[in-house]
Design an enzyme around this catalytic site. Structure first.
Site, mmCIF file in Angstrom:
data_model
loop_
_atom_site.group_PDB
_atom_site.id
_atom_site.type_symbol
_atom_site.label_atom_id
_atom_site.label_comp_id
_atom_site.label_asym_id
_atom_site.label_seq_id
_atom_site.Cartn_x
_atom_site.Cartn_y
_atom_site.Cartn_z
ATOM 1 C CG ASP A 418 74.831 46.280 55.748
ATOM 2 O OD1 ASP A 418 75.402 46.565 54.681
ATOM 3 O OD2 ASP A 418 75.438 46.058 56.807
ATOM 4 C CD GLU A 471 76.123 44.453 51.360
ATOM 5 O OE1 GLU A 471 77.287 44.761 51.072
ATOM 6 O OE2 GLU A 471 75.731 44.288 52.525
#
Length: 737
Positions: A418, A471
């Protein structure tokens, strides 16, 4: 308290100096083993124990109930001592107001951690911290119990506290292993299931009780204690999956990911119902994922996190599955069941930042230990979180070990990392004057880049066939390029640019799409610069952005037609696929983590039709190598029509490694176009194998009757031409007969 002459026998002090006892009583003694436990006294041994509130203590033989000695009271209540004529293993029989306790003396055991465990930790390369640090159920010298180990180099004293010692930090102060800054203690007879924390005396006073950074289990929130976990002894039955995983997850394989939040996919009793545990979730989720044809599920972070509204993206326990859905053993069984059903499991993982909760990692030992000290480096203004100091060797190793823990211990197939963009840049979301340049004066976070490269190298060695997915929302070069070639080494990167462009296009009224035509074609300009996943994730259906179906323009019929066409465009575009739960059947409302999905909508034909379309798209995607085999090779894609902005029509070929073609044609207006000529590489029969406007999906059932013939007429650089009927707001797929 002033020092008094110590009581001696045979020249050895039976009692320590008053000043040392005073430190022990006040909880500021940094070396309890220098006072407590057995100490040589000529041919014998002096045993000391500090047990506040104990009524009396006897020394028993280790292997029998023989009383070796009654212990005398020392200078202060709770301090006991005795002398034995010879050293020997012993136990303590302690009388408390509530009953008796017989146990070995924690201070009778020598140093616990091996030198190699300490060396590797200090070097930042201990990949199995989850098996060594934290609370480990083990045996020492044949005695069962729990060994605790925690890193806190700037603490003056640390104690393990829990129900087992009435949360009294005077009872179990730990041994400091210098110079590594690791504290350790073995507590005999302690068993799994015990909640615990660390009581830490910092340089400037007592700190709030801390949870264990390497805890393997935790209390159910809102409880914040760590929990002693039994060793994970799941008997895995997924060898067939593990043997084929590398092939299933290669850049040539079909990868279709269903992203979900475990607590809101379904609940027992609807919106207000309880959360399903991992076993119950597996019984319901796995058949659904199989029916829908997804190859993988992606779980939003299931590492323990104090605030449910963070959806797991602010975790504090990087080694512990949240207690919300069951035990670590339950989670392992869930993954095993997925693998046996042919479904891969991806975990969202957060090495960028952590929350500021007082029981967490921030200011852990009274200093900035896990985070950068300066707020320009160590505090994330957007998320009110601390930023990991990955340039610190021990923190670097801590996060590496967390990644390896999930991949090896739980057989997780991939980590989706993330917020990579926030890690790569020191000025991420900061104004001028609010960030500190790197040592070369640049904005790149060199230590985070080094960590990500090392992470990907380590995963390749420790978990062959596993993926690491970034990401990453910027144009940082080489995210999925091998480390040895100067890249970050990720397996795939989320294509955030494609997502933003195509969503902007599809939200336009069809009459205006002519002015935004390039947003659908631009992604192919850079499609082969990385290995991409096309993500329609949870981020696109929260915070006022509206659901995916609600982004679509037009009346109800057109909204569903646009949804079907958009998903079809996505599934036929180069790149692996990711779709957030609920988007597959057109949920109207934004996702809410406290409510289950609106499954009742499937009673309505258009919602059910959207769901069936997605299942059929997954089927075609998996069965047709042309749609996935050359995702990372320009030979797998060819524009035929990319410039018909007036009609908002696009046409392209996808090819497999043998050159076999599929034709995809998209019409993003609500107008039926008859006799639309498209060049194709072969004359003769072509089968229409998919039509998003089919009646079974809720469409108008306009199409080409399942079959039509291409004539030998050059068009769009191809030797033959198909004369197609293009349904409204649709995508059709054809292949040579």
């Amino acid at each position: 308290m002033t020092d008094r002459p110590a009581v001696t026998l045979s020249g050895t002090s039976l009692l320590p100096r008053d000043s040392e006892v005073d430190k022990l009583v006040r909880g500021v003694h940094g070396d309890p083993f220098s006072i407590l436990g057995p100490h040589a006294d000529g041919d014998g041994v002096v045993i000391r124990a500090y047990l506040p509130n104990a009524l009396g203590v006897e020394v028993l033989a280790r292997d029998s109930d023989e009383v070796l000695s009654s212990m005398d009271q020392g200078q202060v209540p709770g301090l006991f001592f005795a002398r034995l004529d010879r050293p020997q293993p012993y136990r303590l029989s302690i009388r408390w107001a509530g009953g008796a306790q017989v146990t070995e003396d924690p201070y009778s055991f020598g140093p616990l951690l091996g030198e190699m465990d300490i060396y590797l930790f200090s070097e930042g390369n201990h990949r199995y911290m989850g098996k060594v640090y934290g609370a480990q159920v083990t045996e020492v010298d044949g005695v069962p119990g729990v060994r605790f180990a925690v890193w806190a180099p700037n603490a003056r004293r640390i104690s393990v506290v829990g129900n087992f010692n009435s949360w009294d930090g005077r009872r179990h102060p730990m041994r400091h292993r210098l110079p590594a800054g690791v504290w350790e203690l073995f507590i005999p007879r302690l068993e799994p299931g015990e909640p615990y924390k660390y009581e830490i005396l910092g340089q400037y006073g007592m700190l709030p009780l801390r949870a264990d950074p390497v805890a393997l289990a935790t209390e159910m929130p809102p409880g914040t204690a760590s929990v002693v976990a039994a060793p994970l002894e799941h008997q895995w039955s997924d060898q067939a999956w593990m043997d084929t995983r590398a092939a299933r997850q290669s850049v040539e394989a079909p990868i279709s990911i269903y992203e979900l939040h475990a607590g809101s996919w379904r609940r027992d009793g609807g919106d207000e119902g309880r959360l399903y545990n991992w076993h119950e979730l597996a019984e319901r989720l796995i058949p659904y994922v199989q029916e829908m044809g997804f190859t993988h599920i992606e779980l939003m972070p299931i590492m323990e996190h104090p605030f449910g509204g963070s959806w797991g993206y602010q975790p504090l326990s990087q080694f512990a599955p949240t207690a919300r859905y069951g035990s670590p053993q339950d989670f392992a069984a869930f993954i095993d069941a997925c693998h046996q059903a042919g479904i891969g499991v991806i975990l969202d993982w957060v090495p960028a930042h952590f929350p500021t909760d007082v029981h967490g990692l921030g200011d852990f030992d009274g200093t900035a230990l896990y985070e950068y000290a300066h707020p320009f480096e160590g505090f994330h203004q957007d998320w009110d979180t601390f930023i990991y100091n990955l340039g610190r060797t021990e923190v670097h190793g801590f996060m590496l070990a967390s990644a390896v823990h999930w991949l090896r211990e739980f057989h997780v197939d991939a980590l989706r990392v993330d917020a990579v963009a926030s890690m790569l840049y020191r000025d991420y979301s900061r104004k001028d004057g609010e960030w500190i340049p790197n040592r070369y004066g640049g904005r790149e976070n060199l230590e985070a880049i080094d960590f990500l490269q090392h992470l990907n190298e380590v995963v390749a060695l420790e978990a062959p066939g596993a993926l690491v997915i970034a990401e990453e929302s910027t144009a940082f070069p080489g995210v999925s390029k091998p480390v040895e070639q100067g890249g970050l080494g990720f397996s795939f990167k989320w294509n955030m640019g494609w997502m933003h462009d195509t969503l902007k296009y599809i939200q336009e009224n069809p009459i205006h799409r002519t002015y935004h035509h390039d947003k659908m074609t631009f992604g192919m300009i850079y499609a082969y610069s990385e290995h991409f996943v096309l993500p329609i994730s949870h981020d696109e259906v929260v915070h006022g952005k509206g659901s995916l179906i609600d982004k679509m323009p037009g009346d109800r019929w057109q909204k569903f037609a646009n949804l079907r066409a958009y998903l079809s465009f996505m599934w036929t575009h180069p790149g692996k696929k990711l779709l957030f739960m609920g988007c597959e059947f057109g949920q109207w409302r934004e996702w809410n983590h406290d409510r289950e999905l609106d499954w009742f909508l499937l009673d309505e034909p258009d919602h059910c039709g959207a769901q069936k379309l997605l299942a059929d798209l997954n089927s075609v995607y998996r069965q047709q190598p042309a749609l996935h085999e050359l995702d990372s090779d320009p030979k797998g894609f060819q524009w035929l029509i990319g410039d018909d902005r007036g009609n908002s029509v696009f046409a392209w070929l996808r090819r497999d490694s043998s050159g076999y073609p599929l034709l995809v044609v998209a019409n993003f207006t609500p107008v039926i176009r008859e006799g639309y000529g498209v060049g194709v590489p072969r004359a003769g029969g072509w089968l229409e194998i998919f039509n998003s406007d089919a009646e079974c999906y809720g469409g108008s059932n306009v199409g080409n009757g399942g079959w039509l013939e291409a004539v030998e007429e050059e068009n769009h650089g191809q030797p033959a031409t198909l004369s197609l009927t293009l349904p409204p707001l649709s995508v059709v797929i054809l292949r040579p007969q």
